[in-house]
Scaffold this motif. Structure first.
Motif, PDB file in Angstrom:
ATOM      1  N   GLU A 120       0.822  -1.211   0.000  1.00  0.00           N
ATOM      2  CA  GLU A 120       0.000   0.000   0.000  1.00  0.00           C
ATOM      3  C   GLU A 120       0.858   1.264   0.000  1.00  0.00           C
ATOM      4  O   GLU A 120       0.474   2.284  -0.591  1.00  0.00           O
ATOM      5  N   SER A 121       2.034   1.216   0.643  1.00  0.00           N
ATOM      6  CA  SER A 121       2.887   2.411   0.663  1.00  0.00           C
ATOM      7  C   SER A 121       3.371   2.749  -0.747  1.00  0.00           C
ATOM      8  O   SER A 121       3.400   3.929  -1.143  1.00  0.00           O
ATOM      9  N   GLN A 122       3.731   1.717  -1.520  1.00  0.00           N
ATOM     10  CA  GLN A 122       4.154   1.955  -2.908  1.00  0.00           C
ATOM     11  C   GLN A 122       3.005   2.472  -3.761  1.00  0.00           C
ATOM     12  O   GLN A 122       3.188   3.328  -4.624  1.00  0.00           O
ATOM     13  N   ILE A 123       1.808   1.951  -3.506  1.00  0.00           N
ATOM     14  CA  ILE A 123       0.642   2.427  -4.245  1.00  0.00           C
ATOM     15  C   ILE A 123       0.398   3.903  -3.959  1.00  0.00           C
ATOM     16  O   ILE A 123       0.147   4.710  -4.866  1.00  0.00           O
ATOM     17  N   PHE A 124       0.492   4.281  -2.686  1.00  0.00           N
ATOM     18  CA  PHE A 124       0.294   5.680  -2.328  1.00  0.00           C
ATOM     19  C   PHE A 124       1.392   6.562  -2.924  1.00  0.00           C
ATOM     20  O   PHE A 124       1.140   7.710  -3.299  1.00  0.00           O
ATOM     21  N   MET A 125       2.604   6.034  -3.011  1.00  0.00           N
ATOM     22  CA  MET A 125       3.688   6.801  -3.627  1.00  0.00           C
ATOM     23  C   MET A 125       3.401   7.063  -5.099  1.00  0.00           C
ATOM     24  O   MET A 125       3.619   8.174  -5.603  1.00  0.00           O
ATOM     25  N   ILE A 126       2.894   6.035  -5.808  1.00  0.00           N
ATOM     26  CA  ILE A 126       2.553   6.225  -7.218  1.00  0.00           C
ATOM     27  C   ILE A 126       1.438   7.258  -7.355  1.00  0.00           C
ATOM     28  O   ILE A 126       1.492   8.146  -8.215  1.00  0.00           O
ATOM     29  N   MET A 127       0.415   7.140  -6.499  1.00  0.00           N
ATOM     30  CA  MET A 127      -0.680   8.107  -6.537  1.00  0.00           C
ATOM     31  C   MET A 127      -0.164   9.525  -6.295  1.00  0.00           C
ATOM     32  O   MET A 127      -0.549  10.474  -6.997  1.00  0.00           O
ATOM     33  N   GLY A 128       0.729   9.663  -5.297  1.00  0.00           N
ATOM     34  CA  GLY A 128       1.268  10.983  -4.995  1.00  0.00           C
ATOM     35  C   GLY A 128       2.090  11.537  -6.137  1.00  0.00           C
ATOM     36  O   GLY A 128       1.987  12.729  -6.476  1.00  0.00           O
ATOM     37  N   GLY A 129       2.903  10.684  -6.771  1.00  0.00           N
ATOM     38  CA  GLY A 129       3.704  11.128  -7.893  1.00  0.00           C
ATOM     39  C   GLY A 129       2.857  11.574  -9.071  1.00  0.00           C
ATOM     40  O   GLY A 129       3.121  12.612  -9.691  1.00  0.00           O
ATOM     41  N   CYS A 130       1.814  10.776  -9.378  1.00  0.00           N
ATOM     42  CA  CYS A 130       0.918  11.141 -10.486  1.00  0.00           C
ATOM     43  C   CYS A 130       0.147  12.418 -10.168  1.00  0.00           C
ATOM     44  O   CYS A 130      -0.063  13.266 -11.041  1.00  0.00           O
ATOM     45  N   ALA A 131      -0.270  12.578  -8.903  1.00  0.00           N
ATOM     46  CA  ALA A 131      -0.991  13.789  -8.510  1.00  0.00           C
ATOM     47  C   ALA A 131      -0.094  15.018  -8.637  1.00  0.00           C
ATOM     48  O   ALA A 131      -0.525  16.083  -9.110  1.00  0.00           O
ATOM     49  N   ALA A 132       1.178  14.874  -8.235  1.00  0.00           N
ATOM     50  CA  ALA A 132       2.111  15.994  -8.351  1.00  0.00           C
ATOM     51  C   ALA A 132       2.340  16.365  -9.810  1.00  0.00           C
ATOM     52  O   ALA A 132       2.341  17.551 -10.184  1.00  0.00           O
ATOM     53  N   ALA A 133       2.534  15.337 -10.653  1.00  0.00           N
ATOM     54  CA  ALA A 133       2.722  15.601 -12.082  1.00  0.00           C
ATOM     55  C   ALA A 133       1.494  16.270 -12.678  1.00  0.00           C
ATOM     56  O   ALA A 133       1.590  17.207 -13.476  1.00  0.00           O
ATOM     57  N   GLY A 134       0.304  15.800 -12.264  1.00  0.00           N
ATOM     58  CA  GLY A 134      -0.934  16.401 -12.748  1.00  0.00           C
ATOM     59  C   GLY A 134      -1.068  17.848 -12.323  1.00  0.00           C
ATOM     60  O   GLY A 134      -1.534  18.698 -13.096  1.00  0.00           O
ATOM     61  N   ALA A 135      -0.650  18.151 -11.090  1.00  0.00           N
ATOM     62  CA  ALA A 135      -0.728  19.529 -10.603  1.00  0.00           C
ATOM     63  C   ALA A 135       0.189  20.448 -11.401  1.00  0.00           C
ATOM     64  O   ALA A 135      -0.172  21.581 -11.743  1.00  0.00           O
ATOM     65  N   VAL A 136       1.400  19.941 -11.718  1.00  0.00           N
ATOM     66  CA  VAL A 136       2.340  20.740 -12.504  1.00  0.00           C
ATOM     67  C   VAL A 136       1.774  21.016 -13.893  1.00  0.00           C
ATOM     68  O   VAL A 136       1.809  22.162 -14.386  1.00  0.00           O
ATOM     69  N   VAL A 137       1.252  19.976 -14.547  1.00  0.00           N
ATOM     70  CA  VAL A 137       0.682  20.142 -15.887  1.00  0.00           C
ATOM     71  C   VAL A 137      -0.498  21.106 -15.856  1.00  0.00           C
ATOM     72  O   VAL A 137      -0.630  21.992 -16.710  1.00  0.00           O
TER      73      VAL A 137
END
Length: 542
Positions: free
Chosen positions: A455-472
């Motif tokens: 679950e920690s890795q899943i949350f890391m992926i979610m956080g990374g995608c959310a950060a990338a989405g925020a930048v875009v």
């Protein structure tokens, strides 16, 4: 209402003249040049004639994979994950509404549009990846057929051969109306899950709570398997084949912009049937396995049928198996057709159900060849069928980001859609949905590559995608403030079609878009290679 038909203007290929003329739907006809009255009765008859594309593509989504996913959710977690079904509604509608709009306005299939607007690499990639993915998906449909046949006591080999012949024959008569009548009849048969639900009679209060109160209950294996199942429920609702199928089927049915609002109603009907079926599957599995040793130990859809028989009787189990068989046949129809349409569109072959085999040999050869190959794989002794199912999930995860991104770009291409392009509100909501789908796709792909993901890795992926989405998102909003928005002229939409090729300029890609396409290409290349390597390793281990 005037129902004037014109041959669709092609972006880069000559039109297949079978795509112009009367609309001969399963439930009615709209004649070429016919003028319909504006009364309620006339509108209802028009809707009946239009019904088909949205209903078939949605019910086709409740196929063998859906039976397994929803059944697992119900067996392992009861009714606690019912709320995920409500998340499906905007995801299902947003993507399919855009492709039906593209089909009606352009008269060009999804693969052809990608080829013409984004170049040969993306056009070839979309068709080749779709072909491979759909071939594997068809194998899962035949796996479902063998499970249903086995439960019903039918021999495996004759059942698979007969199902394959029926799937081939239904689409090969040269009559669009005949095929659609068969497909809609099968869509109606999918509602067999409703009496099964009544027989299982899950507690109404628990079902209501599951729908209205989101929760992540404890289950076998901890939180990570639960999160992956939730992601699977939402993420697998938009399979790439659905985009290609509905756009081409709308064209083949000869639906023009005048009928887009009716086609949207057709899509909503299909979504309603899908949600009812999904809820029934979850509720049935929850009721049948609650308090038993099998709860939390999902095997396959045949296991659901056996558990249901022990709980509610042989009739309930048999109806569930028949519904599974029906779903697999509908799924096979749609998946095979989406491939044949895409190949025909890109290679400039005649590709229409209005044509007989003699006038569309390549189209029907692709369709029948896929069905025959999938049936043969299932019948090979010792075939790693479970591995093939995992491969479908992984490859769908790889293809979905590109399919979703291209869909959004095409629906903002003013030369392609003119007054039918997305508005600002639609783009904001659609971008959010696409971002969520891309995130789920990355997680599902990672889960196949690394089965021990936590679950920690899943949350890391979610956080990374959310950060990338925020930048875009921030970048896009900043650019929008610097440039004056050109208003969209929506006048004359009902009669607007994509102009002839000579009138279309080549799309100019900004440096930012070229960079984004390069990143997407890199992701797809790396992910595809990793998935193939993983599948080969698993096959050798098998």
């Amino acid at each position: 209402m005037a129902t004037e038909f014109t041959a669709p203007g092609r972006v880069g290929a000559p039109p297949d003249h079978a795509h112009a003329g009367d609309i001969r739907g399963a439930l009615g006809t709209i004649r070429h040049g016919e003028t319909a009255a504006s009364g309620l009765s006339a509108k209802f008859k028009t809707l009946l004639a239009i019904i088909g594309p949205g209903l078939i593509v949605m019910v086709g989504d409740n196929d063998a994979g859906a039976f397994a996913t929803y059944g697992q959710a119900g067996q392992n977690y009861g009714t606690a994950l019912m709320w995920t079904l409500l998340l499906l509604v905007p995801v299902l509608y947003v993507n399919q509404e855009m492709v039906l709009r593209l089909g009606a306005v352009t008269g060009v299939g999804h693969a052809r549009l990608i080829l013409e607007r984004f170049g040969r690499f993306w056009g070839a990639f979309s068709v080749i990846d779709l072909f491979i993915l759909n071939a594997l998906t068809l194998v899962t449909e035949f796996i479902g057929i063998t499970l249903a046949a086995g439960y019903l006591g039918l021999p495996k080999i004759p059942s698979v051969i007969l199902a394959g012949l029926v799937i081939m024959a239904a689409a090969s008569t040269g009559s669009f109306r005949r095929f659609e009548r068969i497909a809609i009849a099968l869509c109606g048969a999918s509602l067999l899950l409703v009496p099964v639900y009544v027989m299982a009679h899950p507690a109404s209060s628990e079902v209501a709570r599951g729908f209205l109160v989101p929760s992540l209950p404890a289950g076998p294996g901890g939180m990570a398997p639960l999160m992956l199942l939730v992601i699977g429920v939402v993420g697998t609702t938009v399979a790439p084949w659905q985009l290609f199928f509905q756009q081409s089927y709308v064209i083949d049915k000869r639906i023009t912009p005048r009928f887009i609002r009716y086609e949207k109603a057709d899509l909503w009907i299909g979504i309603a049937v899908v949600i009812v079926g999904a809820a029934a599957m979850m509720g049935v599995a929850a009721a049948a396995f609650a308090g038993t040793e099998a709860a939390g130990n999902f095997t396959d859809s045949a296991g659901i049928a056996h558990g249901l028989e022990a709980y509610a009787g042989r009739v309930a189990g048999a109806l569930f198996a028949v519904a599974l068989l029906d779903a697999c046949v509908i799924g096979a129809f749609a998946v095979s057709l989406s491939t044949a349409y895409a190949v025909g569109d890109v290679l400039d072959l005649n590709h229409s159900l209005h044509r007989g085999i003699r006038n569309a040999k390549g189209f029907y050869a692709v369709y029948a060849g896929l069905v025959a190959a999938a049936a043969a794989v299932v019948l090979i002794p010792g075939s790693p069928l479970g591995l093939l199912t995992e491969g479908v999930q992984a490859l769908a995860g790889v293809l979905l980001p590109s399919a979703s991104v291209f869909l959004l770009l095409l629906c903002n291409d003013r030369e392609i859609l003119g007054p039918w392009v997305n508005g600002r509100a639609t783009n904001m909501f659609t971008s959010l949905v696409v971002g969520v789908l891309v995130t789920l796709s990355v997680i599902l792909t990672a889960a196949v590559l690394f089965p021990g993901i936590g679950e920690s890795q899943i949350f890391m992926i979610m956080g990374g995608c959310a950060a990338a989405g925020a930048v875009v998102t921030g970048y896009v909003l900043a650019r929008r403030r610097r440039s004056a928005a050109v208003p969209i002229d929506r006048s004359g939409r009902d009669d607007w079609r994509t102009p002839p090729p000579a009138e279309l300029g080549r799309p100019v890609l900004s440096a930012t878009r070229r960079l984004g396409m390069a990143v997407l290409r890199l992701y797809l290349t790396v992910a595809t290679v990793l998935v193939i390597v993983k599948i080969v390793q698993m096959a050798l281990g098998h």
